[in-house]
Design a protein around this motif. Structure first.
Motif, PDB file in Angstrom:
ATOM      1  N   ARG A 130       0.839  -1.210   0.000  1.00  0.00           N
ATOM      2  CA  ARG A 130       0.000   0.000   0.000  1.00  0.00           C
ATOM      3  C   ARG A 130       0.869   1.253   0.000  1.00  0.00           C
ATOM      4  O   ARG A 130       0.563   2.231  -0.690  1.00  0.00           O
ATOM      5  CB  ARG A 130      -0.956  -0.009   1.195  1.00  0.00           C
ATOM      6  N   ALA A 131       1.965   1.213   0.759  1.00  0.00           N
ATOM      7  CA  ALA A 131       2.880   2.362   0.800  1.00  0.00           C
ATOM      8  C   ALA A 131       3.505   2.585  -0.577  1.00  0.00           C
ATOM      9  O   ALA A 131       3.670   3.728  -1.017  1.00  0.00           O
ATOM     10  CB  ALA A 131       3.961   2.149   1.855  1.00  0.00           C
ATOM     11  N   ARG A 132       3.817   1.510  -1.250  1.00  0.00           N
ATOM     12  CA  ARG A 132       4.369   1.637  -2.608  1.00  0.00           C
ATOM     13  C   ARG A 132       3.352   2.306  -3.525  1.00  0.00           C
ATOM     14  O   ARG A 132       3.686   3.209  -4.300  1.00  0.00           O
ATOM     15  CB  ARG A 132       4.749   0.269  -3.163  1.00  0.00           C
ATOM     16  N   ASP A 133       2.107   1.905  -3.403  1.00  0.00           N
ATOM     17  CA  ASP A 133       1.061   2.470  -4.249  1.00  0.00           C
ATOM     18  C   ASP A 133       0.768   3.936  -3.922  1.00  0.00           C
ATOM     19  O   ASP A 133       0.309   4.679  -4.785  1.00  0.00           O
ATOM     20  CB  ASP A 133      -0.223   1.644  -4.135  1.00  0.00           C
ATOM     21  N   LEU A 134       1.018   4.346  -2.684  1.00  0.00           N
ATOM     22  CA  LEU A 134       0.790   5.735  -2.274  1.00  0.00           C
ATOM     23  C   LEU A 134       1.877   6.693  -2.773  1.00  0.00           C
ATOM     24  O   LEU A 134       1.657   7.898  -2.812  1.00  0.00           O
ATOM     25  CB  LEU A 134       0.748   5.838  -0.745  1.00  0.00           C
ATOM     26  N   ALA A 135       3.026   6.151  -3.123  1.00  0.00           N
ATOM     27  CA  ALA A 135       4.158   7.004  -3.496  1.00  0.00           C
ATOM     28  C   ALA A 135       3.902   7.696  -4.830  1.00  0.00           C
ATOM     29  O   ALA A 135       3.740   7.054  -5.865  1.00  0.00           O
ATOM     30  CB  ALA A 135       5.438   6.182  -3.565  1.00  0.00           C
ATOM     31  N   SER A 136       3.887   9.003  -4.792  1.00  0.00           N
ATOM     32  CA  SER A 136       3.700   9.798  -6.005  1.00  0.00           C
ATOM     33  C   SER A 136       4.990   9.815  -6.815  1.00  0.00           C
ATOM     34  O   SER A 136       6.064   9.479  -6.300  1.00  0.00           O
ATOM     35  CB  SER A 136       3.316  11.228  -5.626  1.00  0.00           C
ATOM     36  N   PRO A 137       4.915  10.233  -8.067  1.00  0.00           N
ATOM     37  CA  PRO A 137       6.146  10.387  -8.854  1.00  0.00           C
ATOM     38  C   PRO A 137       7.156  11.331  -8.186  1.00  0.00           C
ATOM     39  O   PRO A 137       8.361  11.119  -8.305  1.00  0.00           O
ATOM     40  CB  PRO A 137       5.641  10.948 -10.186  1.00  0.00           C
ATOM     41  N   VAL A 138       6.676  12.335  -7.471  1.00  0.00           N
ATOM     42  CA  VAL A 138       7.591  13.250  -6.770  1.00  0.00           C
ATOM     43  C   VAL A 138       8.360  12.488  -5.694  1.00  0.00           C
ATOM     44  O   VAL A 138       9.576  12.628  -5.563  1.00  0.00           O
ATOM     45  CB  VAL A 138       6.829  14.446  -6.162  1.00  0.00           C
ATOM     46  N   VAL A 139       7.663  11.667  -4.919  1.00  0.00           N
ATOM     47  CA  VAL A 139       8.316  10.886  -3.860  1.00  0.00           C
ATOM     48  C   VAL A 139       9.378   9.977  -4.466  1.00  0.00           C
ATOM     49  O   VAL A 139      10.510   9.920  -3.981  1.00  0.00           O
ATOM     50  CB  VAL A 139       7.277  10.075  -3.052  1.00  0.00           C
TER      51      VAL A 139
END
Length: 174
Positions: A130-139
């Motif tokens: 879930r954390a991987r999926d939350l990561a935006s391109p900026v992150v």
């Protein structure tokens, strides 16, 4: 500053699910919630002030007290809040330890939910997904400016490295 806000917003989103674990075990201790609230305010546009640091240090003490009381899941949940507040202070130094400012909240939250589920590694792995999926391109873009996550730091460190590798791999999969 926009990147710091994005990193901090990500860290808060990753840490927040574990907060319920801490609050269930220590219902009268608001320090981790205050740290997340201060970090969220910064992510939403407030100035980066000493208040964020003060709340991070207070949440650090909450982590230590929960750990000393034998509340492992609650202590990792508090560490996730510390990491989320600390995300606002990511340094541009290209050191592996700075990856903790970016992904530490996710790793400690994953460890907290894992411990809360009877030390079930599948639960931690699901949180990392879930954390991987939350990561935006900026992150992801900011993350790739730093070396790979450091070694050590027990199971939370292992979860951190799994997330780090997964996010870096996502840049080569495109």
């Amino acid at each position: 500053m926009a990147e710091l806000r994005a990193i901090t917003a990500y860290a808060v989103a990753c840490a927040e699910p574990a907060l319920a674990i801490f609050e269930r075990e220590r219902p009268d201790d608001r320090r981790p919630r205050a740290a997340l609230d201060a970090a969220r305010s910064f992510a939403d546009g407030a100035r980066r002030t000493k208040v964020i640091r003060d709340h991070a240090w207070a949440a650090q003490r909450a982590y230590q007290e929960a750990r000393d009381a034998g509340l492992a899941a609650a202590s990792d949940a508090a560490r996730a809040a510390v990491a989320a507040a600390s995300a606002a202070y990511l340094h541009p130094l290209a050191k592996a330890t700075q990856v903790l400012h970016i992904l530490g909240a996710a790793a400690h939250a994953a460890r907290a939910v894992e411990l809360d589920a009877g030390d079930d590694p599948n639960v931690g792995a699901d949180h990392i997904e879930r954390a991987r999926d939350l990561a935006s391109p900026v992150v992801v873009s900011v993350l790739t400016r730093y070396p790979d996550a450091p070694s050590g730091r027990g199971r939370a460190g292992e979860l951190l490295r799994i997330l780090d590798a997964s996010l870096r791999q996502s840049t080569t999969d495109r």
